[in-house]
Design a protein around this motif. Structure first.
Motif, PDB file in Angstrom:
ATOM      1  N   ARG A 198      10.512   2.909  -8.495  1.00  0.00           N
ATOM      2  CA  ARG A 198       9.451   2.681  -9.483  1.00  0.00           C
ATOM      3  C   ARG A 198       8.891   4.022  -9.898  1.00  0.00           C
ATOM      4  O   ARG A 198       8.502   4.832  -9.053  1.00  0.00           O
ATOM      5  N   TYR A 224      18.117  -3.957  -6.824  1.00  0.00           N
ATOM      6  CA  TYR A 224      16.668  -4.059  -6.591  1.00  0.00           C
ATOM      7  C   TYR A 224      16.301  -5.374  -5.892  1.00  0.00           C
ATOM      8  O   TYR A 224      15.678  -5.371  -4.829  1.00  0.00           O
ATOM      9  N   TRP A 233      14.112  -4.819   2.592  1.00  0.00           N
ATOM     10  CA  TRP A 233      12.662  -5.046   2.790  1.00  0.00           C
ATOM     11  C   TRP A 233      12.424  -6.115   3.856  1.00  0.00           C
ATOM     12  O   TRP A 233      11.582  -5.961   4.752  1.00  0.00           O
ATOM     13  N   ASP A 283      11.967   6.116  -0.295  1.00  0.00           N
ATOM     14  CA  ASP A 283      12.079   4.686   0.021  1.00  0.00           C
ATOM     15  C   ASP A 283      13.472   4.092   0.209  1.00  0.00           C
ATOM     16  O   ASP A 283      14.484   4.705  -0.088  1.00  0.00           O
ATOM     17  N   TYR A 284      13.417   2.821   0.668  1.00  0.00           N
ATOM     18  CA  TYR A 284      14.605   2.066   1.072  1.00  0.00           C
ATOM     19  C   TYR A 284      15.532   1.727  -0.083  1.00  0.00           C
ATOM     20  O   TYR A 284      16.666   1.329   0.145  1.00  0.00           O
ATOM     21  N   HIS A 285      15.051   1.857  -1.329  1.00  0.00           N
ATOM     22  CA  HIS A 285      15.950   1.592  -2.464  1.00  0.00           C
ATOM     23  C   HIS A 285      17.012   2.676  -2.560  1.00  0.00           C
ATOM     24  O   HIS A 285      18.087   2.433  -3.111  1.00  0.00           O
ATOM     25  N   ARG A 300       7.162  -9.125  -7.504  1.00  0.00           N
ATOM     26  CA  ARG A 300       8.566  -9.477  -7.264  1.00  0.00           C
ATOM     27  C   ARG A 300       8.849 -10.975  -7.518  1.00  0.00           C
ATOM     28  O   ARG A 300       9.517 -11.632  -6.708  1.00  0.00           O
TER      29      ARG A 300
HETATM   30  O1  F6P Z   1       5.526   1.165  -0.596  1.00  0.00           O
HETATM   31  C1  F6P Z   1       6.612   0.354  -0.582  1.00  0.00           C
HETATM   32  C2  F6P Z   1       6.984  -0.133  -1.977  1.00  0.00           C
HETATM   33  O2  F6P Z   1       8.176  -0.814  -1.956  1.00  0.00           O
HETATM   34  C3  F6P Z   1       7.138   0.942  -3.003  1.00  0.00           C
HETATM   35  O3  F6P Z   1       8.371   1.535  -2.966  1.00  0.00           O
HETATM   36  C4  F6P Z   1       6.927   0.131  -4.217  1.00  0.00           C
HETATM   37  O4  F6P Z   1       6.692   0.879  -5.367  1.00  0.00           O
HETATM   38  C5  F6P Z   1       5.785  -0.786  -3.813  1.00  0.00           C
HETATM   39  O5  F6P Z   1       6.017  -1.038  -2.463  1.00  0.00           O
HETATM   40  C6  F6P Z   1       5.668  -2.038  -4.668  1.00  0.00           C
HETATM   41  O6  F6P Z   1       6.870  -2.724  -4.767  1.00  0.00           O
HETATM   42  P1  F6P Z   1       7.639  -2.880  -6.132  1.00  0.00           P
HETATM   43  O7  F6P Z   1       7.913  -1.517  -6.702  1.00  0.00           O
HETATM   44  O8  F6P Z   1       8.862  -3.635  -5.791  1.00  0.00           O
HETATM   45  O9  F6P Z   1       6.724  -3.655  -7.036  1.00  0.00           O
END
Ligand code: F6P
Length: 488
Positions: free
Chosen positions: A15, A97, A106, A160-162, A334
Protein backbone atom coordinates in the motif's frame (compact mmCIF):
# COMPACT_ATOMS: atom_id res chain seq x y z
CA UNK A 1 16.41 14.42 13.27
CA UNK A 2 18.43 13.26 10.30
CA UNK A 3 17.27 9.75 9.44
CA UNK A 4 20.46 8.42 7.95
CA UNK A 5 24.03 8.74 6.85
CA UNK A 6 23.40 10.41 3.54
CA UNK A 7 22.11 7.62 1.30
CA UNK A 8 18.87 8.12 -0.55
CA UNK A 9 16.21 5.63 0.46
CA UNK A 10 14.13 3.43 -1.76
CA UNK A 11 10.95 2.23 -0.11
CA UNK A 12 8.82 -0.69 -1.29
CA UNK A 13 5.42 -1.38 0.23
CA UNK A 14 2.23 -2.89 -1.05
CA UNK A 15 0.00 0.00 0.00
CA UNK A 16 1.51 3.29 -1.08
CA UNK A 17 1.73 6.51 0.91
CA UNK A 18 -1.11 8.05 -1.12
CA UNK A 19 -4.12 6.81 -3.08
CA UNK A 20 -5.57 8.57 -6.08
CA UNK A 21 -9.20 9.29 -6.77
CA UNK A 22 -11.03 11.58 -9.23
CA UNK A 23 -11.75 14.96 -7.72
CA UNK A 24 -14.70 17.14 -8.74
CA UNK A 25 -12.69 18.94 -11.43
CA UNK A 26 -11.92 15.55 -13.04
CA UNK A 27 -8.23 15.46 -12.07
CA UNK A 28 -6.62 12.56 -10.20
CA UNK A 29 -5.94 13.83 -6.67
CA UNK A 30 -3.72 12.10 -4.10
CA UNK A 31 -4.98 11.41 -0.57
CA UNK A 32 -2.40 10.65 2.07
CA UNK A 33 -2.63 7.38 3.98
CA UNK A 34 -2.56 7.31 7.78
CA UNK A 35 -0.30 5.35 10.11
CA UNK A 36 3.22 5.23 11.44
CA UNK A 37 4.79 3.69 8.36
CA UNK A 38 3.65 6.45 5.99
CA UNK A 39 4.54 9.20 8.47
CA UNK A 40 7.96 7.77 9.22
CA UNK A 41 9.00 7.01 5.69
CA UNK A 42 7.64 10.17 4.06
CA UNK A 43 9.47 12.34 6.60
CA UNK A 44 12.65 10.31 6.07
CA UNK A 45 12.31 10.70 2.29
CA UNK A 46 12.18 14.48 2.74
CA UNK A 47 15.62 14.43 4.30
CA UNK A 48 17.45 11.77 2.33
CA UNK A 49 15.68 12.03 -1.01
CA UNK A 50 14.76 8.85 -2.82
CA UNK A 51 11.70 7.06 -4.09
CA UNK A 52 8.74 4.90 -3.13
CA UNK A 53 7.49 1.89 -5.10
CA UNK A 54 4.00 0.56 -4.33
CA UNK A 55 1.04 -1.32 -5.79
CA UNK A 56 -1.77 0.46 -7.57
CA UNK A 57 -4.67 -0.40 -5.22
CA UNK A 58 -7.59 1.83 -6.27
CA UNK A 59 -9.15 2.55 -9.64
CA UNK A 60 -7.57 6.02 -9.47
CA UNK A 61 -4.16 4.47 -8.71
CA UNK A 62 -4.46 2.23 -11.75
CA UNK A 63 -5.32 5.17 -13.97
CA UNK A 64 -2.37 7.09 -12.55
CA UNK A 65 -0.11 4.03 -12.99
CA UNK A 66 -1.02 3.91 -16.67
CA UNK A 67 0.36 7.44 -17.16
CA UNK A 68 4.06 8.22 -17.54
CA UNK A 69 5.18 4.65 -16.83
CA UNK A 70 3.60 4.85 -13.37
CA UNK A 71 6.40 7.14 -12.18
CA UNK A 72 5.68 10.68 -10.97
CA UNK A 73 6.29 13.24 -8.27
CA UNK A 74 3.83 13.37 -5.37
CA UNK A 75 3.16 16.58 -3.51
CA UNK A 76 0.84 15.73 -0.62
CA UNK A 77 0.51 16.60 3.05
CA UNK A 78 3.52 18.95 2.87
CA UNK A 79 5.85 16.25 1.49
CA UNK A 80 7.32 15.80 -2.00
CA UNK A 81 8.87 12.62 -3.33
CA UNK A 82 8.89 10.35 -6.37
CA UNK A 83 6.41 7.50 -6.42
CA UNK A 84 6.18 4.58 -8.81
CA UNK A 85 2.95 2.60 -8.89
CA UNK A 86 2.95 -0.97 -10.22
CA UNK A 87 -0.15 -2.52 -11.77
CA UNK A 88 0.25 -6.26 -12.36
CA UNK A 89 -3.32 -6.68 -13.68
CA UNK A 90 -6.45 -7.63 -11.74
CA UNK A 91 -6.05 -11.43 -11.61
CA UNK A 92 -2.39 -11.48 -10.65
CA UNK A 93 -3.00 -8.77 -8.05
CA UNK A 94 -5.89 -10.78 -6.59
CA UNK A 95 -3.69 -13.88 -6.30
CA UNK A 96 -0.87 -11.92 -4.66
CA UNK A 97 -2.85 -9.60 -2.38
CA UNK A 98 -6.06 -11.40 -1.45
CA UNK A 99 -5.24 -15.07 -1.81
CA UNK A 100 -1.62 -15.37 -0.66
CA UNK A 101 -0.83 -12.21 1.33
CA UNK A 102 -4.08 -11.71 3.19
CA UNK A 103 -5.75 -15.13 3.26
CA UNK A 104 -2.64 -17.20 3.84
CA UNK A 105 0.34 -15.22 5.17
CA UNK A 106 -1.74 -12.83 7.29
CA UNK A 107 -3.83 -15.70 8.67
CA UNK A 108 -0.67 -17.63 9.48
CA UNK A 109 1.17 -14.81 11.26
CA UNK A 110 -1.94 -13.94 13.33
CA UNK A 111 -2.98 -17.57 14.07
CA UNK A 112 -6.40 -17.01 12.50
CA UNK A 113 -7.20 -20.43 11.06
CA UNK A 114 -9.82 -22.77 12.50
CA UNK A 115 -7.15 -25.47 12.25
CA UNK A 116 -9.35 -28.62 12.43
CA UNK A 117 -11.05 -27.42 9.24
CA UNK A 118 -8.83 -24.86 7.50
CA UNK A 119 -6.63 -24.16 5.60
CA UNK A 120 -6.93 -26.62 2.74
CA UNK A 121 -4.08 -26.08 0.33
CA UNK A 122 -4.22 -27.43 -3.21
CA UNK A 123 -3.71 -26.60 -6.85
CA UNK A 124 -5.41 -23.21 -6.43
CA UNK A 125 -2.84 -22.33 -3.74
CA UNK A 126 0.01 -23.23 -6.06
CA UNK A 127 -1.53 -21.07 -8.81
CA UNK A 128 -1.98 -18.14 -6.40
CA UNK A 129 1.63 -18.56 -5.23
CA UNK A 130 2.72 -18.03 -8.85
CA UNK A 131 0.87 -14.70 -8.73
CA UNK A 132 2.63 -13.76 -5.46
CA UNK A 133 5.99 -14.61 -7.01
CA UNK A 134 5.16 -12.60 -10.14
CA UNK A 135 4.29 -9.44 -8.19
CA UNK A 136 7.37 -9.80 -5.98
CA UNK A 137 9.46 -10.12 -9.17
CA UNK A 138 7.80 -7.00 -10.56
CA UNK A 139 8.72 -5.05 -7.41
CA UNK A 140 12.29 -6.38 -7.53
CA UNK A 141 12.69 -5.34 -11.15
CA UNK A 142 11.30 -1.85 -10.45
CA UNK A 143 13.55 -1.44 -7.37
CA UNK A 144 16.64 -2.52 -9.29
CA UNK A 145 15.83 0.02 -12.02
CA UNK A 146 15.17 2.81 -9.53
CA UNK A 147 18.33 1.98 -7.56
CA UNK A 148 20.40 2.23 -10.71
CA UNK A 149 18.83 5.49 -11.84
CA UNK A 150 19.36 7.14 -8.44
CA UNK A 151 23.11 7.19 -9.01
CA UNK A 152 24.07 6.82 -5.33
CA UNK A 153 23.48 3.30 -3.92
CA UNK A 154 20.26 3.67 -1.88
CA UNK A 155 19.14 1.90 1.29
CA UNK A 156 16.35 -0.37 0.03
CA UNK A 157 13.60 -0.64 2.65
CA UNK A 158 11.11 -3.43 1.86
CA UNK A 159 7.93 -3.53 3.96
CA UNK A 160 5.81 -6.42 5.12
CA UNK A 161 4.59 -9.92 4.33
CA UNK A 162 3.37 -8.98 0.85
CA UNK A 163 6.96 -8.57 -0.33
CA UNK A 164 8.90 -11.37 1.40
CA UNK A 165 10.60 -12.56 -1.79
CA UNK A 166 11.80 -9.10 -2.81
CA UNK A 167 15.06 -8.91 -0.80
CA UNK A 168 16.53 -12.07 -2.39
CA UNK A 169 15.24 -11.11 -5.83
CA UNK A 170 16.75 -7.61 -5.63
CA UNK A 171 20.04 -9.08 -4.43
CA UNK A 172 19.92 -11.55 -7.32
CA UNK A 173 19.62 -8.63 -9.70
CA UNK A 174 22.84 -7.21 -8.28
CA UNK A 175 21.21 -3.97 -7.08
CA UNK A 176 23.70 -1.74 -5.29
CA UNK A 177 22.94 -0.71 -1.71
CA UNK A 178 21.99 -2.40 1.53
CA UNK A 179 18.60 -4.11 1.82
CA UNK A 180 16.25 -4.25 4.83
CA UNK A 181 13.00 -6.17 5.20
CA UNK A 182 10.59 -5.00 7.89
CA UNK A 183 7.49 -6.87 9.13
CA UNK A 184 4.73 -4.74 10.63
CA UNK A 185 2.80 -7.90 11.46
CA UNK A 186 3.73 -10.59 13.98
CA UNK A 187 5.79 -13.51 12.71
CA UNK A 188 4.24 -16.91 13.46
CA UNK A 189 5.98 -19.41 15.72
CA UNK A 190 7.81 -22.26 13.96
CA UNK A 191 5.10 -24.94 14.47
CA UNK A 192 2.31 -22.78 13.15
CA UNK A 193 4.52 -21.61 10.27
CA UNK A 194 4.82 -25.27 9.27
CA UNK A 195 1.09 -25.24 8.42
CA UNK A 196 2.19 -23.43 5.24
CA UNK A 197 3.08 -25.57 2.23
CA UNK A 198 6.86 -26.14 2.35
CA UNK A 199 7.42 -24.19 -0.84
CA UNK A 200 5.76 -21.12 0.63
CA UNK A 201 7.43 -21.42 4.05
CA UNK A 202 10.94 -21.86 2.67
CA UNK A 203 10.20 -19.29 -0.05
CA UNK A 204 9.40 -16.53 2.42
CA UNK A 205 12.32 -17.40 4.74
CA UNK A 206 14.84 -17.53 1.90
CA UNK A 207 13.36 -14.38 0.39
CA UNK A 208 13.66 -12.40 3.64
CA UNK A 209 17.20 -13.71 4.23
CA UNK A 210 18.15 -11.93 1.01
CA UNK A 211 18.16 -8.78 3.17
CA UNK A 212 21.10 -7.49 5.23
CA UNK A 213 18.71 -6.61 8.05
CA UNK A 214 15.39 -8.25 8.91
CA UNK A 215 13.34 -6.07 11.26
CA UNK A 216 10.32 -6.66 13.50
CA UNK A 217 8.12 -4.60 15.81
CA UNK A 218 8.67 -6.77 18.89
CA UNK A 219 11.20 -9.23 20.29
CA UNK A 220 8.72 -12.15 20.19
CA UNK A 221 8.35 -11.87 16.40
CA UNK A 222 12.11 -11.63 15.87
CA UNK A 223 12.61 -14.71 18.05
CA UNK A 224 9.96 -16.62 16.07
CA UNK A 225 11.72 -15.75 12.83
CA UNK A 226 15.06 -16.95 14.21
CA UNK A 227 13.43 -20.17 15.42
CA UNK A 228 11.88 -20.75 11.98
CA UNK A 229 15.29 -20.27 10.35
CA UNK A 230 16.49 -23.19 12.49
CA UNK A 231 14.54 -25.55 10.24
CA UNK A 232 15.71 -24.01 6.97
CA UNK A 233 18.48 -26.14 5.45
CA UNK A 234 21.70 -24.14 5.19
CA UNK A 235 20.62 -21.39 7.60
CA UNK A 236 22.47 -21.03 10.92
CA UNK A 237 20.57 -18.78 13.32
CA UNK A 238 22.31 -17.42 16.41
CA UNK A 239 19.43 -16.53 18.74
CA UNK A 240 21.63 -14.75 21.29
CA UNK A 241 23.27 -12.40 18.82
CA UNK A 242 20.17 -12.21 16.63
CA UNK A 243 21.93 -13.07 13.39
CA UNK A 244 21.49 -15.74 10.74
CA UNK A 245 24.45 -17.08 8.78
CA UNK A 246 23.05 -17.59 5.29
CA UNK A 247 24.84 -18.17 1.98
CA UNK A 248 28.15 -16.79 3.27
CA UNK A 249 26.62 -13.61 4.79
CA UNK A 250 25.51 -12.61 8.25
CA UNK A 251 21.93 -11.41 8.22
CA UNK A 252 21.05 -9.19 11.17
CA UNK A 253 17.69 -9.55 12.88
CA UNK A 254 16.51 -6.44 14.73
CA UNK A 255 13.66 -5.11 16.84
CA UNK A 256 12.44 -1.60 15.98
CA UNK A 257 9.13 -0.64 17.62
CA UNK A 258 7.34 2.01 15.61
CA UNK A 259 5.46 4.85 17.26
CA UNK A 260 3.24 7.74 16.33
CA UNK A 261 3.69 11.35 15.30
CA UNK A 262 2.17 12.84 18.44
CA UNK A 263 2.37 16.47 17.27
CA UNK A 264 0.57 15.71 14.00
CA UNK A 265 -2.06 13.72 15.86
CA UNK A 266 -2.67 16.56 18.32
CA UNK A 267 -2.95 19.02 15.42
CA UNK A 268 -5.56 16.82 13.74
CA UNK A 269 -7.45 16.51 17.01
CA UNK A 270 -7.51 20.28 17.44
CA UNK A 271 -9.23 20.76 14.06
CA UNK A 272 -12.62 22.49 14.51
CA UNK A 273 -14.62 19.58 13.00
CA UNK A 274 -13.03 17.09 15.40
CA UNK A 275 -13.56 19.39 18.37
CA UNK A 276 -17.21 19.83 17.38
CA UNK A 277 -17.78 16.09 17.06
CA UNK A 278 -16.10 15.49 20.36
CA UNK A 279 -18.38 18.06 21.97
CA UNK A 280 -21.42 16.34 20.44
CA UNK A 281 -20.24 12.96 21.77
CA UNK A 282 -19.64 14.44 25.24
CA UNK A 283 -23.14 15.93 25.27
CA UNK A 284 -24.78 12.68 24.19
CA UNK A 285 -22.86 10.74 26.87
CA UNK A 286 -23.35 13.15 29.76
CA UNK A 287 -22.12 11.34 32.89
CA UNK A 288 -22.00 7.98 31.12
CA UNK A 289 -18.65 6.17 31.07
CA UNK A 290 -17.25 5.23 27.65
CA UNK A 291 -15.42 2.06 26.68
CA UNK A 292 -13.91 2.53 23.22
CA UNK A 293 -12.31 0.32 20.64
CA UNK A 294 -11.10 1.63 17.26
CA UNK A 295 -9.83 -0.89 14.73
CA UNK A 296 -9.94 -2.06 11.17
CA UNK A 297 -12.78 -4.59 10.76
CA UNK A 298 -10.24 -7.34 11.12
CA UNK A 299 -10.31 -10.88 12.45
CA UNK A 300 -7.11 -10.47 14.44
CA UNK A 301 -8.59 -7.56 16.44
CA UNK A 302 -10.80 -9.91 18.48
CA UNK A 303 -13.91 -7.79 18.35
CA UNK A 304 -16.33 -10.56 19.32
CA UNK A 305 -14.52 -11.58 22.53
CA UNK A 306 -14.44 -7.87 23.37
CA UNK A 307 -18.25 -7.74 23.16
CA UNK A 308 -18.56 -10.97 25.14
CA UNK A 309 -16.32 -9.56 27.88
CA UNK A 310 -18.48 -6.44 28.05
CA UNK A 311 -21.63 -8.58 28.22
CA UNK A 312 -20.06 -10.57 31.07
CA UNK A 313 -19.27 -7.30 32.87
CA UNK A 314 -22.90 -6.19 32.56
CA UNK A 315 -24.20 -9.56 33.75
CA UNK A 316 -21.77 -9.96 36.66
CA UNK A 317 -21.85 -6.32 37.76
CA UNK A 318 -25.35 -5.07 36.91
CA UNK A 319 -24.68 -1.73 38.58
CA UNK A 320 -22.80 -0.75 35.40
CA UNK A 321 -25.96 -1.06 33.33
CA UNK A 322 -27.12 2.33 32.17
CA UNK A 323 -23.84 3.89 33.38
CA UNK A 324 -21.45 2.82 30.63
CA UNK A 325 -21.54 2.57 26.87
CA UNK A 326 -19.30 0.59 24.53
CA UNK A 327 -18.45 2.36 21.26
CA UNK A 328 -16.88 0.06 18.68
CA UNK A 329 -15.54 2.14 15.83
CA UNK A 330 -14.57 -0.30 13.08
CA UNK A 331 -13.47 0.81 9.65
CA UNK A 332 -14.13 -1.49 6.70
CA UNK A 333 -11.17 -3.51 5.47
CA UNK A 334 -10.34 -6.19 2.88
CA UNK A 335 -13.99 -6.68 1.92
CA UNK A 336 -13.00 -8.78 -1.12
CA UNK A 337 -12.09 -11.62 1.26
CA UNK A 338 -15.02 -13.87 2.28
CA UNK A 339 -13.70 -14.44 5.83
CA UNK A 340 -13.66 -10.67 6.41
CA UNK A 341 -17.23 -10.24 5.17
CA UNK A 342 -18.41 -13.13 7.36
CA UNK A 343 -16.55 -11.72 10.37
CA UNK A 344 -18.12 -8.28 9.89
CA UNK A 345 -21.55 -9.94 9.91
CA UNK A 346 -20.70 -11.94 13.04
CA UNK A 347 -19.59 -8.77 14.83
CA UNK A 348 -22.83 -7.01 13.94
CA UNK A 349 -24.92 -10.00 14.96
CA UNK A 350 -23.17 -10.24 18.33
CA UNK A 351 -23.62 -6.53 19.07
CA UNK A 352 -27.32 -6.77 18.14
CA UNK A 353 -27.82 -9.84 20.31
CA UNK A 354 -26.28 -8.15 23.36
CA UNK A 355 -28.23 -4.96 22.76
CA UNK A 356 -31.47 -6.89 22.37
CA UNK A 357 -30.85 -8.81 25.59
CA UNK A 358 -29.73 -5.94 27.81
CA UNK A 359 -31.01 -2.65 26.41
CA UNK A 360 -33.15 -0.43 28.60
CA UNK A 361 -35.56 2.30 27.52
CA UNK A 362 -32.96 5.06 27.79
CA UNK A 363 -29.83 3.03 27.25
CA UNK A 364 -28.23 1.05 24.42
CA UNK A 365 -25.21 -0.97 25.68
CA UNK A 366 -23.20 -1.10 22.41
CA UNK A 367 -22.87 1.39 19.59
CA UNK A 368 -21.30 -0.23 16.54
CA UNK A 369 -20.03 2.26 13.97
CA UNK A 370 -18.68 0.68 10.80
CA UNK A 371 -17.24 3.38 8.57
CA UNK A 372 -14.01 4.84 7.31
CA UNK A 373 -14.01 8.00 9.42
CA UNK A 374 -10.77 8.72 11.27
CA UNK A 375 -12.22 11.97 12.65
CA UNK A 376 -14.89 9.98 14.49
CA UNK A 377 -12.16 7.82 16.05
CA UNK A 378 -10.16 10.93 16.99
CA UNK A 379 -13.12 12.59 18.64
CA UNK A 380 -13.82 9.43 20.66
CA UNK A 381 -10.13 9.12 21.64
CA UNK A 382 -10.60 12.35 23.54
CA UNK A 383 -13.57 11.10 25.55
CA UNK A 384 -12.98 7.45 26.48
CA UNK A 385 -12.65 6.17 30.06
CA UNK A 386 -11.40 2.77 28.93
CA UNK A 387 -9.65 1.90 25.68
CA UNK A 388 -9.94 -1.79 24.79
CA UNK A 389 -7.09 -3.11 22.63
CA UNK A 390 -7.42 -6.90 22.80
CA UNK A 391 -6.10 -8.35 19.52
CA UNK A 392 -5.47 -12.10 19.37
CA UNK A 393 -2.10 -11.19 17.87
CA UNK A 394 -0.89 -7.85 16.54
CA UNK A 395 2.50 -6.69 15.20
CA UNK A 396 2.41 -3.46 17.23
CA UNK A 397 -1.04 -1.77 17.43
CA UNK A 398 -0.84 1.99 17.14
CA UNK A 399 -4.32 2.64 18.59
CA UNK A 400 -2.80 1.75 21.98
CA UNK A 401 -0.39 4.68 21.48
CA UNK A 402 -2.68 7.14 19.70
CA UNK A 403 -5.50 6.97 22.24
CA UNK A 404 -3.47 7.95 25.34
CA UNK A 405 -1.87 10.90 23.51
CA UNK A 406 -5.23 12.42 22.61
CA UNK A 407 -7.27 11.37 25.67
CA UNK A 408 -7.43 13.86 28.52
CA UNK A 409 -9.66 11.95 30.96
CA UNK A 410 -6.89 9.68 32.22
CA UNK A 411 -8.52 6.81 30.34
CA UNK A 412 -7.30 3.31 31.20
CA UNK A 413 -5.79 1.03 28.55
CA UNK A 414 -6.85 -2.64 28.62
CA UNK A 415 -4.20 -4.29 26.48
CA UNK A 416 -3.68 -7.75 25.00
CA UNK A 417 -0.44 -9.42 26.00
CA UNK A 418 -0.13 -10.53 22.34
CA UNK A 419 0.11 -7.02 20.87
CA UNK A 420 3.64 -5.82 20.07
CA UNK A 421 2.75 -2.63 22.00
CA UNK A 422 2.63 -4.77 25.16
CA UNK A 423 6.46 -4.73 25.37
CA UNK A 424 6.50 -0.96 25.86
CA UNK A 425 3.11 -0.22 27.48
CA UNK A 426 2.46 -3.17 29.81
CA UNK A 427 3.60 -1.37 32.96
CA UNK A 428 0.93 1.31 32.50
CA UNK A 429 -1.93 -0.85 31.14
CA UNK A 430 -4.22 -3.58 32.45
CA UNK A 431 -2.88 -6.57 30.58
CA UNK A 432 -5.15 -9.42 29.46
CA UNK A 433 -4.93 -12.77 27.77
CA UNK A 434 -7.07 -11.93 24.71
CA UNK A 435 -8.65 -15.42 24.67
CA UNK A 436 -9.82 -15.12 28.27
CA UNK A 437 -13.22 -13.44 28.19
CA UNK A 438 -13.62 -13.63 31.99
CA UNK A 439 -10.27 -11.97 32.61
CA UNK A 440 -11.06 -9.27 30.06
CA UNK A 441 -14.42 -8.62 31.78
CA UNK A 442 -12.61 -8.27 35.12
CA UNK A 443 -10.09 -5.89 33.55
CA UNK A 444 -12.94 -3.73 32.20
CA UNK A 445 -14.44 -3.66 35.70
CA UNK A 446 -11.09 -2.74 37.30
CA UNK A 447 -10.53 -0.05 34.69
CA UNK A 448 -13.97 1.48 35.27
CA UNK A 449 -13.52 1.34 39.07
CA UNK A 450 -9.91 2.54 39.23
CA UNK A 451 -9.21 5.42 41.66
CA UNK A 452 -8.41 8.75 40.01
CA UNK A 453 -4.79 8.93 41.23
CA UNK A 454 -3.93 5.52 39.81
CA UNK A 455 -5.60 6.39 36.51
CA UNK A 456 -3.62 9.62 36.32
CA UNK A 457 -0.34 7.84 37.07
CA UNK A 458 -0.93 5.19 34.42
CA UNK A 459 -2.15 7.69 31.80
CA UNK A 460 1.01 9.76 32.32
CA UNK A 461 3.15 6.66 31.81
CA UNK A 462 1.30 5.76 28.62
CA UNK A 463 1.69 9.28 27.24
CA UNK A 464 5.40 9.33 28.00
CA UNK A 465 6.06 6.04 26.20
CA UNK A 466 3.81 6.87 23.25
CA UNK A 467 5.56 10.18 22.59
CA UNK A 468 9.14 9.10 23.33
CA UNK A 469 10.00 7.59 19.98
CA UNK A 470 8.91 9.71 17.01
CA UNK A 471 8.49 7.84 13.71
CA UNK A 472 11.59 9.30 12.10
CA UNK A 473 13.62 7.73 14.93
CA UNK A 474 12.26 4.35 13.83
CA UNK A 475 13.75 4.88 10.34
CA UNK A 476 16.98 6.34 11.69
CA UNK A 477 17.66 3.31 13.90
CA UNK A 478 17.06 0.92 11.03
CA UNK A 479 19.34 2.86 8.70
CA UNK A 480 22.07 2.93 11.34
CA UNK A 481 21.79 -0.83 11.90
CA UNK A 482 21.77 -1.43 8.18
CA UNK A 483 25.07 0.44 7.75
CA UNK A 484 26.57 -1.55 10.61
CA UNK A 485 25.27 -4.81 9.13
CA UNK A 486 27.03 -4.21 5.80
CA UNK A 487 30.21 -2.82 7.38
CA UNK A 488 31.03 -6.18 8.99
O1 F6P B 1 0.49 -3.23 9.27
C1 F6P B 1 0.10 -4.34 8.59
C2 F6P B 1 -0.70 -3.99 7.34
O2 F6P B 1 -0.94 -5.12 6.59
C3 F6P B 1 -0.04 -3.01 6.42
O3 F6P B 1 0.87 -3.60 5.59
C4 F6P B 1 -1.24 -2.53 5.72
O4 F6P B 1 -1.04 -1.36 4.99
C5 F6P B 1 -2.27 -2.41 6.83
O5 F6P B 1 -1.96 -3.47 7.68
C6 F6P B 1 -3.71 -2.39 6.35
O6 F6P B 1 -3.99 -3.45 5.50
P1 F6P B 1 -4.36 -3.25 3.98
O7 F6P B 1 -3.26 -2.48 3.31
O8 F6P B 1 -4.55 -4.61 3.45
O9 F6P B 1 -5.63 -2.45 3.98
Amino acid sequence: VSPGPGRPILVASNRGPVTFSRSEDGSLAPRRGAGGLVTALTSALQVTGGRWVASAMSEGDRERAAESGGRFEVDAGGARYDLRLLDPGADVFDAYYNRISNRILWFCHHYLWDVPRYPRFGADTAAAWDGYRAVNALFAEALAEEAESLGTAPAILVQDYHLCLVPALVRGRGAAGPIAHFSHSPFAGPDYLRVLPDEIRTGILEGMLGADLVGFQAAAWADNFLAACGSLPGAEPDRERRTVRWQGRNVRVGVFPISIDADALRRETAAPEVAARREALATSLGEMRLILRADRMELSKNVIRGFLAYERLLLDTPEWRGRVRFLAHLYPSRADIPEYRAYAQDCEREAERINAALREPEWEPITLSVKDDFQEALSAYGRYDVLLVNPVFDGMNLVAKEGPVVNDRDGVLVLSRNAGAHDELAAHALVVNPFDVGETAEALHSALSMPADERARRAKGLREVATANPPVEWVRRQLEDLEEAIAR
